[in-house]
Design a protein around this motif. Structure first.
Motif, PDB file in Angstrom:
ATOM      1  N   ASP A 171      44.005  37.947  33.428  1.00  0.00           N
ATOM      2  CA  ASP A 171      43.611  37.497  32.093  1.00  0.00           C
ATOM      3  C   ASP A 171      43.217  38.702  31.230  1.00  0.00           C
ATOM      4  O   ASP A 171      42.328  39.474  31.602  1.00  0.00           O
ATOM      5  CB  ASP A 171      42.434  36.519  32.186  1.00  0.00           C
ATOM      6  N   PRO A 172      43.829  38.886  30.079  1.00  0.00           N
ATOM      7  CA  PRO A 172      43.550  40.075  29.264  1.00  0.00           C
ATOM      8  C   PRO A 172      42.140  40.120  28.692  1.00  0.00           C
ATOM      9  O   PRO A 172      41.681  41.191  28.279  1.00  0.00           O
ATOM     10  CB  PRO A 172      44.603  39.992  28.154  1.00  0.00           C
ATOM     11  N   GLU A 173      41.450  38.978  28.630  1.00  0.00           N
ATOM     12  CA  GLU A 173      40.098  38.952  28.078  1.00  0.00           C
ATOM     13  C   GLU A 173      39.035  39.308  29.114  1.00  0.00           C
ATOM     14  O   GLU A 173      37.869  39.493  28.761  1.00  0.00           O
ATOM     15  CB  GLU A 173      39.792  37.567  27.494  1.00  0.00           C
ATOM     16  N   VAL A 174      39.406  39.388  30.385  1.00  0.00           N
ATOM     17  CA  VAL A 174      38.443  39.719  31.438  1.00  0.00           C
ATOM     18  C   VAL A 174      38.375  41.237  31.583  1.00  0.00           C
ATOM     19  O   VAL A 174      39.382  41.893  31.862  1.00  0.00           O
ATOM     20  CB  VAL A 174      38.837  39.066  32.777  1.00  0.00           C
ATOM     21  N   ALA A 175      37.175  41.786  31.390  1.00  0.00           N
ATOM     22  CA  ALA A 175      37.032  43.241  31.358  1.00  0.00           C
ATOM     23  C   ALA A 175      36.841  43.850  32.745  1.00  0.00           C
ATOM     24  O   ALA A 175      37.168  45.021  32.949  1.00  0.00           O
ATOM     25  CB  ALA A 175      35.847  43.620  30.475  1.00  0.00           C
ATOM     26  N   SER A 176      36.270  43.096  33.678  1.00  0.00           N
ATOM     27  CA  SER A 176      36.003  43.668  34.990  1.00  0.00           C
ATOM     28  C   SER A 176      36.082  42.593  36.064  1.00  0.00           C
ATOM     29  O   SER A 176      35.924  41.405  35.786  1.00  0.00           O
ATOM     30  CB  SER A 176      34.618  44.330  35.024  1.00  0.00           C
ATOM     31  N   ILE A 177      36.304  43.041  37.297  1.00  0.00           N
ATOM     32  CA  ILE A 177      36.380  42.169  38.453  1.00  0.00           C
ATOM     33  C   ILE A 177      35.414  42.692  39.513  1.00  0.00           C
ATOM     34  O   ILE A 177      35.463  43.872  39.878  1.00  0.00           O
ATOM     35  CB  ILE A 177      37.792  42.127  39.063  1.00  0.00           C
ATOM     36  N   SER A 178      34.556  41.815  40.014  1.00  0.00           N
ATOM     37  CA  SER A 178      33.712  42.116  41.167  1.00  0.00           C
ATOM     38  C   SER A 178      34.172  41.207  42.296  1.00  0.00           C
ATOM     39  O   SER A 178      34.184  39.978  42.146  1.00  0.00           O
ATOM     40  CB  SER A 178      32.239  41.866  40.851  1.00  0.00           C
ATOM     41  N   PHE A 179      34.543  41.798  43.415  1.00  0.00           N
ATOM     42  CA  PHE A 179      35.141  41.038  44.516  1.00  0.00           C
ATOM     43  C   PHE A 179      34.507  41.443  45.835  1.00  0.00           C
ATOM     44  O   PHE A 179      34.223  42.612  46.076  1.00  0.00           O
ATOM     45  CB  PHE A 179      36.647  41.294  44.577  1.00  0.00           C
ATOM     46  N   VAL A 180      34.329  40.449  46.724  1.00  0.00           N
ATOM     47  CA  VAL A 180      33.927  40.700  48.106  1.00  0.00           C
ATOM     48  C   VAL A 180      34.813  39.835  48.993  1.00  0.00           C
ATOM     49  O   VAL A 180      34.930  38.623  48.764  1.00  0.00           O
ATOM     50  CB  VAL A 180      32.447  40.366  48.356  1.00  0.00           C
ATOM     51  N   GLY A 181      35.442  40.446  50.009  1.00  0.00           N
ATOM     52  CA  GLY A 181      36.306  39.681  50.896  1.00  0.00           C
ATOM     53  C   GLY A 181      36.984  40.588  51.897  1.00  0.00           C
ATOM     54  O   GLY A 181      36.510  41.695  52.171  1.00  0.00           O
ATOM     55  N   SER A 182      38.087  40.150  52.441  1.00  0.00           N
ATOM     56  CA  SER A 182      38.794  40.934  53.446  1.00  0.00           C
ATOM     57  C   SER A 182      39.480  42.133  52.802  1.00  0.00           C
ATOM     58  O   SER A 182      39.766  42.139  51.596  1.00  0.00           O
ATOM     59  CB  SER A 182      39.831  40.064  54.158  1.00  0.00           C
ATOM     60  N   THR A 183      39.763  43.135  53.615  1.00  0.00           N
ATOM     61  CA  THR A 183      40.355  44.363  53.090  1.00  0.00           C
ATOM     62  C   THR A 183      41.728  44.147  52.455  1.00  0.00           C
ATOM     63  O   THR A 183      41.986  44.676  51.359  1.00  0.00           O
ATOM     64  CB  THR A 183      40.418  45.430  54.194  1.00  0.00           C
ATOM     65  N   PRO A 184      42.658  43.402  53.057  1.00  0.00           N
ATOM     66  CA  PRO A 184      43.962  43.232  52.383  1.00  0.00           C
ATOM     67  C   PRO A 184      43.833  42.592  51.008  1.00  0.00           C
ATOM     68  O   PRO A 184      44.511  42.992  50.056  1.00  0.00           O
ATOM     69  CB  PRO A 184      44.738  42.339  53.358  1.00  0.00           C
ATOM     70  N   ILE A 185      42.951  41.597  50.891  1.00  0.00           N
ATOM     71  CA  ILE A 185      42.794  40.953  49.586  1.00  0.00           C
ATOM     72  C   ILE A 185      42.060  41.876  48.620  1.00  0.00           C
ATOM     73  O   ILE A 185      42.378  41.926  47.428  1.00  0.00           O
ATOM     74  CB  ILE A 185      42.067  39.605  49.739  1.00  0.00           C
ATOM     75  N   ALA A 186      41.075  42.618  49.118  1.00  0.00           N
ATOM     76  CA  ALA A 186      40.362  43.572  48.260  1.00  0.00           C
ATOM     77  C   ALA A 186      41.322  44.593  47.674  1.00  0.00           C
ATOM     78  O   ALA A 186      41.229  44.959  46.494  1.00  0.00           O
ATOM     79  CB  ALA A 186      39.252  44.263  49.048  1.00  0.00           C
ATOM     80  N   GLN A 187      42.248  45.066  48.486  1.00  0.00           N
ATOM     81  CA  GLN A 187      43.238  46.025  47.990  1.00  0.00           C
ATOM     82  C   GLN A 187      44.144  45.380  46.940  1.00  0.00           C
ATOM     83  O   GLN A 187      44.464  46.005  45.919  1.00  0.00           O
ATOM     84  CB  GLN A 187      44.058  46.567  49.151  1.00  0.00           C
ATOM     85  N   HIS A 188      44.539  44.125  47.181  1.00  0.00           N
ATOM     86  CA  HIS A 188      45.354  43.400  46.194  1.00  0.00           C
ATOM     87  C   HIS A 188      44.587  43.242  44.884  1.00  0.00           C
ATOM     88  O   HIS A 188      45.150  43.457  43.797  1.00  0.00           O
ATOM     89  CB  HIS A 188      45.733  42.036  46.753  1.00  0.00           C
ATOM     90  N   VAL A 189      43.325  42.864  44.982  1.00  0.00           N
ATOM     91  CA  VAL A 189      42.499  42.693  43.788  1.00  0.00           C
ATOM     92  C   VAL A 189      42.416  44.009  43.016  1.00  0.00           C
ATOM     93  O   VAL A 189      42.601  44.055  41.784  1.00  0.00           O
ATOM     94  CB  VAL A 189      41.096  42.198  44.183  1.00  0.00           C
ATOM     95  N   TYR A 190      42.138  45.079  43.745  1.00  0.00           N
ATOM     96  CA  TYR A 190      41.986  46.385  43.095  1.00  0.00           C
ATOM     97  C   TYR A 190      43.271  46.811  42.391  1.00  0.00           C
ATOM     98  O   TYR A 190      43.258  47.204  41.214  1.00  0.00           O
ATOM     99  CB  TYR A 190      41.579  47.419  44.141  1.00  0.00           C
ATOM    100  N   GLU A 191      44.385  46.723  43.098  1.00  0.00           N
ATOM    101  CA  GLU A 191      45.642  47.192  42.534  1.00  0.00           C
ATOM    102  C   GLU A 191      46.099  46.319  41.357  1.00  0.00           C
ATOM    103  O   GLU A 191      46.590  46.830  40.342  1.00  0.00           O
ATOM    104  CB  GLU A 191      46.714  47.231  43.624  1.00  0.00           C
ATOM    105  N   THR A 192      45.920  45.006  41.495  1.00  0.00           N
ATOM    106  CA  THR A 192      46.358  44.104  40.430  1.00  0.00           C
ATOM    107  C   THR A 192      45.520  44.272  39.170  1.00  0.00           C
ATOM    108  O   THR A 192      46.059  44.339  38.053  1.00  0.00           O
ATOM    109  CB  THR A 192      46.278  42.642  40.907  1.00  0.00           C
ATOM    110  N   ALA A 193      44.214  44.341  39.338  1.00  0.00           N
ATOM    111  CA  ALA A 193      43.330  44.402  38.170  1.00  0.00           C
ATOM    112  C   ALA A 193      43.322  45.769  37.512  1.00  0.00           C
ATOM    113  O   ALA A 193      43.327  45.877  36.278  1.00  0.00           O
ATOM    114  CB  ALA A 193      41.916  43.994  38.578  1.00  0.00           C
ATOM    115  N   THR A 194      43.308  46.844  38.300  1.00  0.00           N
ATOM    116  CA  THR A 194      43.306  48.174  37.687  1.00  0.00           C
ATOM    117  C   THR A 194      44.619  48.462  36.968  1.00  0.00           C
ATOM    118  O   THR A 194      44.636  49.201  35.974  1.00  0.00           O
ATOM    119  CB  THR A 194      43.041  49.268  38.732  1.00  0.00           C
TER     120      THR A 194
END
Length: 499
Positions: A218-241
């Motif tokens: 979502d373009p209006e979301v400025a930041s993401i805070s995530f806690v979970g498994s490493t594969p999903i954390a990496q997906h979250v990081y790469e997708t959002a950054t």
């Protein structure tokens, strides 16, 4: 025929069914039954929550720090007064025993208390006369709409690591809790409204990957805070950054406890049992590996086994020591590692599959399990099992133990048990891990420090809560100012110099 309750989203200060048509089951893990259904948010539901947050941010960001603190103080008082109610919700949906649920809430309240004092951390700096007649000062301002995606193992504490700080800094929040135990999020959102938080400042959207991915993009979301498994954390990081968002993504762990020969083995055994089997091992800071120096390994394994024999596994509402796992699927996955361990040559000292639970036989039970002489090549050692399985690996000494810790792909937490100050000093400097315990098995820091690991346990530059957490939810603006006086020198097209 009974009607199953359906848990709505919480958008703009009220329950909302949204537009999504899918739902998912929420279990009582101690009984093995579906207690309710939870709505799965669509991309449109996420967009509605983001719109509500954006509209609320316009006013909330202009509210004084004093008034923001008043809301958070009131929220703290309500949490303290009604913490037993929240603990019952956690136990009913996650399965952890009531005492453990109470501890989770207490650690979350610590962050609320830190947020209550956020004004002292949101101050800028001021330098007078950096150049003749020129002053420089900095301001801290909120980001806007921020998102939190939290895991099932701490449905109250992990959201409390993030949204109080985000709110204190003047942001508006969209929270997506785990669909496995979602009710605590709505409960806290309603409590914040009672504390005086304006509608739309905290929104809750339930769901699975569809809702999560909608927040990441979502373009209006400025930041993401995530806690979970490493594969999903990496997906979250790469997708959002990739979309220009700030990200703090806390991933998985495989935490080691190194036990040297001079350690107090009674303290070690107590700590290994507490840290290995609390919350049924469903903690990213659980001790899952004991590195025991060979000369004391037999004695230590015997002491751990003795303590395990007195543990009572069962319904967390019955005063048991350890509850069930979160779902039948997760229980079965953890159980499968025991067959792997024996096939790989490990000694199965205590088999949790033999447990006789104090609870409904349909619950998702697996008792505390102890493995000895686990090969480091086994997936039992290399994988994050996330269950009540404690592995003992025998090492020759400090150096071999440290080498195993540092070779792990994870770097969340570790602990050393010894009375040797020199070994401790080396360990705290040489271990490539973010959180170090010295005769402390679960080194989760207090709220005015920050939580987060190294290596594959953390993606992004910012840890959770403390100074790191608050800085993550703000952006700095620096102002260079000159107030002209009659000595104004007129035009000068040269490059400005400091004089």
């Amino acid at each position: 025929m009974t009607t199953t309750t359906v848990l709505d989203h919480w958008i703009d200060g009220a329950p909302s069914p949204g537009t999504g048509t899918r739902t998912g089951p929420v279990y009582d893990p101690a009984q093995g039954v579906v207690s309710k259904q939870v709505r799965f948010g669509s991309a449109d539901d996420v967009a509605a929550a983001v719109r509500a947050a954006k509209a609320a941010f316009a006013d909330w960001s202009q509210v004084s720090l004093a008034k923001r603190q008043q809301v958070l103080f009131a929220f703290r008082e309500l949490l303290l007064a009604r913490k037993d109610e929240l603990a019952q919700i956690l136990t009913a949906e996650h399965g952890k025993v009531l005492s453990d649920a109470g501890g989770e809430i207490a650690r979350g309240i610590e962050v609320v208390e830190f947020a209550c004092g956020a004004a002292s951390h949101l101050k800028g700096e001021y330098s007078v006369n950096v150049s003749t007649g020129v002053d420089v000062y900095s301001l801290t301002q909120p980001l806007g709409v921020v998102a939190v995606i939290s895991p099932f193992n701490f449905p109250a504490m992990v959201p409390l690591w993030f949204f109080p700080l985000a709110i204190a800094a003047g942001n508006a929040v969209v929270l997506k809790p785990s669909e496995k135990d979602p009710s605590a999020a709505n409960w806290m959102a309603a409590l914040l409204k009672e504390a005086g938080l304006p509608d739309g400042v905290l929104n809750v959207v339930h769901g699975d990957a569809e809702a999560a991915d909608a927040l990441l993009t979502d373009p209006e979301v400025a930041s993401i805070s995530f806690v979970g498994s490493t594969p999903i954390a990496q997906h979250v990081y790469e997708t959002a950054t990739a979309r220009g968002k700030r990200v703090q993504a806390l991933g998985g762990a495989k935490n080691h406890m190194l036990v040297l020969p001079d350690a107090d083995l009674d303290l070690v055994a107590d700590s290994a049992v507490n840290a290995g089997f609390g919350s049924a091992g469903e903690r990213c800071m659980a001790i899952s590996v004991v590195l025991a120096v060979e000369s004391i390994a037999d004695e230590l394994v015997a002491k751990i086994r003795e303590r395990m024999s007195g543990l009572r596994t069962g319904d967390g509402r019955r005063g048991c020591d350890m509850g069930p796992l979160i779902t039948a699927e997760h229980r079965d996955k953890v159980r499968s590692y025991l067959d792997v361990a024996t096939a790989d040559g490990a000694d199965l000292v205590v088999d949790g599959r033999d447990v006789q639970p104090d609870g409904d036989p349909n619950g998702f039970w697996l008792g505390p399990t102890l493995l000895d002489r686990v090969p480091t090549t086994s997936s039992v050692y290399t994988d994050e099992i996330f269950g009540p399985v404690l592995s003992v690996i025998r090492v020759a000494g400090y150096d071999e133990g440290l080498e195993l810790i540092n070779a792990s792909r994870y770097g969340n937490g570790t602990a050393i048990f010894t009375n040797d100050g020199g070994a401790v000093r080396r360990f705290q400097l040489e271990a490539t891990v973010g959180l170090i315990g010295v005769n402390v098995p679960i080194p989760v820091p207090v709220a005015y420090y920050s939580f987060g690991g190294w290596k594959a346990s953390l993606f992004g530059d910012a840890k959770a809560y403390g100074a790191h957490g608050l800085a993550f939810f703000t952006q700095e603006k620096t102002v260079t100012s000159r107030w002209l006086d009659p000595s104004h020198g007129g035009l000068n097209l040269g490059f400005p110099e400091h004089d």
